[in-house]
Design an enzyme around this catalytic site. Structure first.
Site, PDB file in Angstrom:
ATOM      1  N   GLU A  10       0.838  -1.185   0.000  1.00  0.00           N
ATOM      2  CA  GLU A  10       0.000   0.000   0.000  1.00  0.00           C
ATOM      3  C   GLU A  10       0.884   1.250   0.000  1.00  0.00           C
ATOM      4  OE1 GLU A  10      -2.723  -0.155   3.283  1.00  0.00           O
ATOM      5  OE2 GLU A  10      -3.624  -2.047   2.655  1.00  0.00           O
ATOM      6  N   HIS A  31      -8.130   1.207   2.007  1.00  0.00           N
ATOM      7  CA  HIS A  31      -7.898   0.944   3.430  1.00  0.00           C
ATOM      8  C   HIS A  31      -8.654   1.963   4.296  1.00  0.00           C
ATOM      9  CE1 HIS A  31      -4.779  -0.985   6.327  1.00  0.00           C
ATOM     10  NE2 HIS A  31      -5.942  -0.805   6.945  1.00  0.00           N
TER      11      HIS A  31
END
Length: 617
Positions: free
Chosen positions: A339, A357
């Site tokens: 990420e 997220h």
């Protein structure tokens, strides 16, 4: 004396009667979630609930006098540094302690020395993700006892440096459980009803009802991998949609699952029967890549998979192939191995929903995280209760109440050994420590018991405590061994034994807790001997001949030292090849301070081989 909170009384009552939360809820006529919230300090019980609890306690003869917190404990001055901005509700939790000094983010900014200056005499530090808590910063915090991270990740904290310095590092998993659960349900609805496609096509001016027919959640089987707080919150909401609930979690009791209307199944059955599969487990060697080519092949064709936990739980190449083949009908992913997600083959798949997220990103969740962290820090500083620590075993308030007497026993037993063993500078270096837990304590979390024992043994070492004890021992090259077994000693249900090895041999002591709070020595130096582990103790080794015990009492009387307790032990068997009298031991607890002159006088008693002073405060 000050009153315990309603939640603390609930915990103690359940402990005394051995009740689960759902059982206490049934007694009081409330939902099990209410019991959980009360025990967490959330919400105010109605007067009728309080009265029902009072009646319940009267009927079961439950009293709380011995557990009340002393005002002196509550009024101890502390300094808390909030290095980043927190909500007013978070600040209020800490500010409720009148003797505590709270430095906010704005207060720190006004200091010429900024954060290092603020930490010079601080007991606690609270951060989010921006402040880097490294070893250099901790150099300025000699008194720091706890670092609280408002969130889950602790990448900005050097936990190794904190551990070496004896500082607990806490985070706040679970405070965002409702937020994550709501997004999970939202993603299930979005995937089942094709909401992303419906939104984008309608924005494009199309009225494409024919291609947007979806599915209902009602009657489908939801498989939940991981039945922690988030998994249970998902189950609660999915049940409202009429879904059948199945779950796999080897650490959850059947009672908790039954209370939530969930069928506990094997991992294989979960994969084989789920129409919808949602992941809510942490990342461990056992769960990494648990969604892979082999497990995907065992799943029901057309399964839909949801991941709001950890990206590493899924092998992306295997899921991608299953999505393309139709084995998996769709997926919704909020977390990823790498990420932020810049490039991904998922981008081109219309049956995959991707979010950045955001599962825990709600105003309410962030508020809850701050409040939970403030409560954790407060409980640790006031009561020593360790919750959600990443560098030492965490204990709930209930677990702490159960283990606290044995943590205290371990510290005192370790300190007793350290002082009672005869050593010279050549043999002073410990080589290994062996701890044996017998009885019900062996079934629980023993990390803090172990650390307390090591801290007691190494009490002569600078800056060692119950947090960094194991780390300090390892740095000193001391090997640590632990063993758990069923109780083998007649009258004591729980026994802790500590054996230390140095170049001259081994020494062992065993102890237990009497009446739930009194640490007691049971054996030392191969002899059974029962003595209190508190105050000033004279440990006397002598030949087992007449007159020694009387002379000890006489000499102490002549020196003006009053005897509080006199415990005796003796060898059972003669050592091979050793002639003459057997050996014996006395552990004498005295009321008065023991001066060097008193020790010299006792040491001159005929047939007394050695006397050691042990101070346990």
């Amino acid at each position: 004396m000050s009153e315990l909170t309603f939640g603390e009384k609930l915990i103690l009552a359940r402990k005394q009667l051995g009740l689960y939360q759902y059982q206490m809820a049934d007694k009081l006529g409330v939902h099990p979630n209410s019991i959980w919230k009360y025990e967490q300090g959330e919400g105010k019980p109605q007067a009728a609930v309080v009265r029902m609890f009072e009646i319940f306690c009267e009927q079961n003869n439950i009293r709380f006098d011995q557990y009340e917190h002393r005002d002196t404990e509550k009024s101890k001055a502390m300094k808390i540094v909030l290095a980043e901005k927190v909500s007013p509700a978070t600040l209020a939790v800490l500010a409720s302690e009148p003797e505590w000094k709270i430095l906010t983010h704005d207060d720190v900014a006004k200091l010429s020395g900024k954060l290092p200056e603020a930490l010079a005499d601080a007991d606690a530090l609270v951060v989010r993700s921006a402040v880097q808590v490294d070893d250099a910063l901790l150099e300025h915090a000699p008194k720091l006892r706890v670092i609280g991270r408002a969130g889950v990740g602790v990448d900005n904290i050097d936990t190794g440096a904190a551990t070496r310095r004896g500082i607990v590092v806490m985070n706040t998993p679970g405070a965002n459980a409702v937020a994550v659960a709501e997004l999970t349900i939202g993603l299930m609805l979005a995937l089942a009803r094709k909401l992303p496609q419906a939104n984008s096509s309608t924005h494009a001016g199309k009225w494409d009802k024919k291609n947007l027919q979806g599915l209902e959640l009602r009657g489908k089987t939801l498989g939940i991998l991981g039945l922690g707080r988030i998994g249970l919150e998902v189950a609660k909401r999915a049940r409202a949609f009429g879904m059948e609930l199945a779950a796999h979690d080897p650490f959850v009791s059947a009672a908790i699952a039954r209370e939530a209307g969930i069928k506990l199944v094997s991992l294989e059955e979960l994969f084989a029967t789920s129409d919808y599969l949602t992941l809510h487990v942490g990342l461990t060697p056992q769960t990494a890549g648990i969604i892979n080519e082999r497990t995907l092949a065992t799943m029901k064709k057309g399964v839909r998979i949801f991941n709001c936990a950890r990206g590493e739980l899924i092998e992306d190449a295997a899921l991608l192939a299953a999505l393309q083949s139709g084995q998996v009908a769709g997926a919704a992913l909020d977390v990823f191995t790498n990420e932020p997600l810049k490039e991904s083959p998922y981008f081109n798949l219309p049956n995959v929903i991707l979010t950045p997220h955001i599962a825990g990103s709600t105003d309410e969740a962030q508020e809850a995280i701050g409040i939970q962290l403030a409560r954790q820090v407060r409980e640790y500083l006031k009561l020593g209760v360790v919750q959600n620590a990443v560098n030492v075993a965490s204990l709930t308030h209930e677990e702490y109440l159960q283990l606290a007497p044995f943590i205290e026993l371990a510290g005192r037993l370790g300190s007793f050994l350290s002082q009672a063993i005869p050593r010279n500078p050549v043999s002073a270096r410990l080589e290994s420590i062996h701890l044996t837990y017998a009885g019900s304590i062996a079934e629980g979390k023993t990390d803090l018991i172990r650390n307390a024992a090591i801290a007691g043994l190494l009490s002569h070492t600078e800056n060692v405590n119950r947090i960094n004890a194991t780390s300090v021992a390892q740095e000193l090259g001391i090997r640590i061994h632990e063993e758990k077994r069923e109780s083998t000693r007649g009258g004591a249900a729980n026994v802790l034994s500590i054996t230390v090895h140095d170049p001259t041999g081994a020494n062992k002591a065993a102890g237990t807790v009497l009446h739930e709070s009194l640490p007691r020595l049971l054996a030392f130096d191969g002899m059974d001997i029962e003595a209190p582990l508190e105050g000033s103790l004279l440990v006397c080794r002598n030949l087992d001949v007449p007159g020694v015990i009387g002379n000890i009492g006489t000499v102490l009387g002549q020196q003006g030292v009053n005897i509080a307790n006199f415990a005796l032990g003796r060898q059972r068997n003669r050592e091979s090849g050793v002639e003459g009298p057997l050996k014996a031991m006395a552990v004498v607890q005295v009321d008065s301070p023991v001066t060097p002159e008193v020790l010299d006088a006792v040491a001159k008693i005929p047939n007394l081989l050695q006397v050691r002073l042990v101070e346990l405060r």
